[in-house]
Design a protein around this motif. Structure first.
Motif, PDB file in Angstrom:
ATOM      1  N   LYS A   2       0.838  -1.191   0.000  1.00 59.07           N
ATOM      2  CA  LYS A   2       0.000   0.000   0.000  1.00 59.07           C
ATOM      3  C   LYS A   2       0.879   1.250   0.000  1.00 59.07           C
ATOM      4  O   LYS A   2       1.716   1.424   0.876  1.00 59.07           O
ATOM      5  CB  LYS A   2      -0.905  -0.004   1.233  1.00 59.07           C
ATOM      6  N   VAL A   3       0.681   2.100  -0.985  1.00 58.68           N
ATOM      7  CA  VAL A   3       1.471   3.325  -1.113  1.00 58.68           C
ATOM      8  C   VAL A   3       0.524   4.519  -1.141  1.00 58.68           C
ATOM      9  O   VAL A   3      -0.373   4.587  -1.982  1.00 58.68           O
ATOM     10  CB  VAL A   3       2.332   3.313  -2.393  1.00 58.68           C
ATOM     11  N   ASP A  31      -0.964  -0.875  -4.324  1.00 60.62           N
ATOM     12  CA  ASP A  31      -2.231  -0.218  -4.009  1.00 60.62           C
ATOM     13  C   ASP A  31      -1.914   1.255  -3.775  1.00 60.62           C
ATOM     14  O   ASP A  31      -1.632   1.673  -2.656  1.00 60.62           O
ATOM     15  CB  ASP A  31      -2.843  -0.866  -2.761  1.00 60.62           C
ATOM     16  N   PHE A  32      -1.941   2.034  -4.854  1.00 58.60           N
ATOM     17  CA  PHE A  32      -1.477   3.419  -4.806  1.00 58.60           C
ATOM     18  C   PHE A  32      -2.644   4.394  -4.722  1.00 58.60           C
ATOM     19  O   PHE A  32      -3.654   4.230  -5.404  1.00 58.60           O
ATOM     20  CB  PHE A  32      -0.645   3.728  -6.055  1.00 58.60           C
ATOM     21  N   LEU A  57       5.428  10.539   1.764  1.00 66.92           N
ATOM     22  CA  LEU A  57       5.239   9.198   1.213  1.00 66.92           C
ATOM     23  C   LEU A  57       5.042   8.200   2.346  1.00 66.92           C
ATOM     24  O   LEU A  57       5.880   8.097   3.250  1.00 66.92           O
ATOM     25  CB  LEU A  57       6.458   8.804   0.376  1.00 66.92           C
ATOM     26  N   VAL A  58       3.940   7.490   2.294  1.00 71.27           N
ATOM     27  CA  VAL A  58       3.614   6.492   3.318  1.00 71.27           C
ATOM     28  C   VAL A  58       3.460   5.139   2.634  1.00 71.27           C
ATOM     29  O   VAL A  58       2.637   4.985   1.728  1.00 71.27           O
ATOM     30  CB  VAL A  58       2.312   6.864   4.058  1.00 71.27           C
ATOM     31  N   ILE A  59       4.266   4.174   3.057  1.00 78.30           N
ATOM     32  CA  ILE A  59       4.210   2.824   2.498  1.00 78.30           C
ATOM     33  C   ILE A  59       3.853   1.850   3.606  1.00 78.30           C
ATOM     34  O   ILE A  59       4.552   1.772   4.624  1.00 78.30           O
ATOM     35  CB  ILE A  59       5.546   2.427   1.842  1.00 78.30           C
ATOM     36  N   ASP A  60       2.751   1.137   3.391  1.00 80.74           N
ATOM     37  CA  ASP A  60       2.251   0.186   4.390  1.00 80.74           C
ATOM     38  C   ASP A  60       2.134   0.848   5.762  1.00 80.74           C
ATOM     39  O   ASP A  60       2.609   0.317   6.783  1.00 80.74           O
ATOM     40  CB  ASP A  60       3.146  -1.056   4.447  1.00 80.74           C
ATOM     41  N   ASP A  61       1.523   2.037   5.762  1.00 80.33           N
ATOM     42  CA  ASP A  61       1.236   2.807   6.983  1.00 80.33           C
ATOM     43  C   ASP A  61       2.478   3.301   7.709  1.00 80.33           C
ATOM     44  O   ASP A  61       2.405   3.702   8.872  1.00 80.33           O
ATOM     45  CB  ASP A  61       0.379   1.970   7.955  1.00 80.33           C
TER      46      ASP A  61
END
Length: 233
Positions: A2-3, A31-32, A57-61
Motif C-alpha cells: 500500500k502506497v 495499491d497506490f 510518502l507512506v508505504i504500508d502505513d
C-alpha cells in the motif's frame, strides 16, 4: 503493498512527486492512492503521523520520505512489489490530466458558441433552426463536457479508486464532438437522419464515460495473505 502520497492543491513540489509515483503505479502492482490533506483521510494521516511537511510518502502505513524523490529512489522502495500487468486503469492525482483539461476547455468553447445564439436572431427565443443548435451547444456541449472533465477528475479522488484511461477518454471525446457537429449540421440543414446520428454518437460517448467511471464507484479489493479485503474509501 500500500502506497499513499499525501499532497495538497497548493503544493508545487507535490505535482512533481505525483508524476513520479504515477509512473511507478504503471510499473508495479501496488495499491497506490494520492491523498489530499484537505480531505478527511488526509487530515487523519497528518494527525496520525504528525506530519508537518508535504509531499509525504507512506508505504504500508509507515512514513518513508518527505519532499520530492527521484524515480530511482521510488523504484527502490517498491522493488519487492511484483511487476504490473498491462492495464488501462490509472489513479487520479491533484493535477488535471490532459484529457480532462481538454474536456473543460471544450466546455468553455461550446458555452461561448452557444452564447452567440443569444445575439443571432434571438436564437434561444425564436423557433428558427439556430435555436436547437444554440440549446444543444449549451446543454449537451457545455454541461456534458464539464461533467466529463470534472467527473473523471474528482470522482477517483473521492474514492481513491483508479479510472480507465488509455484510449477510452479520447474515444469518449471524439464521439461527443462528432455528435455535437452532427447535431448542429442536422438541425441547420433540416436533415433528420444526421440529427439521429448525432444523438447516437453522444449516447455512445455517455456509455464510454459510464464504462470508465464504473470501477471508481465501488470498494477496492485487495488481496492479503490469500484473503480478499474490500476497502471502502
Amino acid at each position: 503493498m500500500k502506497v499513499e502520497l499525501l499532497v495538497s492543491e497548493w503544493c508545487a513540489s507535490c505535482h512533481q512527486e505525483e508524476k513520479i509515483w504515477q509512473q511507478i503505479a504503471k510499473e508495479k502492482q501496488i495499491d497506490f492512492a494520492v491523498v489530499d490533506m484537505a480531505q478527511p483521510e488526509g487530515r487523519a494521516l497528518v494527525s496520525r503521523l504528525r506530519l508537518k511537511t508535504i509531499p509525504a510518502l507512506v508505504i504500508d502505513d509507515e512514513l518513508k520520505g518527505l519532499g520530492v524523490h527521484t524515480l530511482a529512489q521510488a523504484r527502490e522502495w517498491v522493488a519487492s512489489a511484483p511487476a504490473k500487468a498491462q492495464s488501462d486503469m490509472q489513479n487520479a492525482g491533484i493535477a488535471l490530466s490532459l484529457d480532462n483539461r481538454l474536456f473543460i476547455v471544450a466546455a468553455m468553447i461550446y458555452l461561448m458558441l452557444g452564447g452567440i445564439g443569444l445575439i443571432v436572431n434571438g436564437a434561444l427565443l425564436s423557433d428558427g433552426p439556430t435555436r436547437p443548435v444554440a440549446l444543444h451547444l449549451v446543454t449537451v456541449g457545455f454541461m456534458l463536457m464539464l461533467v466529463y472533465g470534472l467527473g473523471a477528475h474528482m470522482l477517483p479522488r473521492f474514492t481513491a479508486n483508479p479510472i480507465r484511461m488509455g484510449i477510452w477518454p479520447w474515444l469518449q471525446m471524439g464521439l461527443a464532438h462528432a455528435g455535437m457537429i452532427a447535431y448542429a449540421v442536422g438541425f441547420l440543414a433540416g436533415w433528420y437522419a444526421v440529427i439521429v446520428a448525432g444523438g447516437l454518437l453522444i449516447w455512445s460517448s455517455l456509455w464510454v464515460f459510464a464504462w470508465r467511471i464504473w470501477p471508481v464507484l465501488w470498494p477496492r479489493q485487495v488481496k492479503t495473505d490469500g484473503m480478499v479485503i474490500r476497502i471502502h474509501s
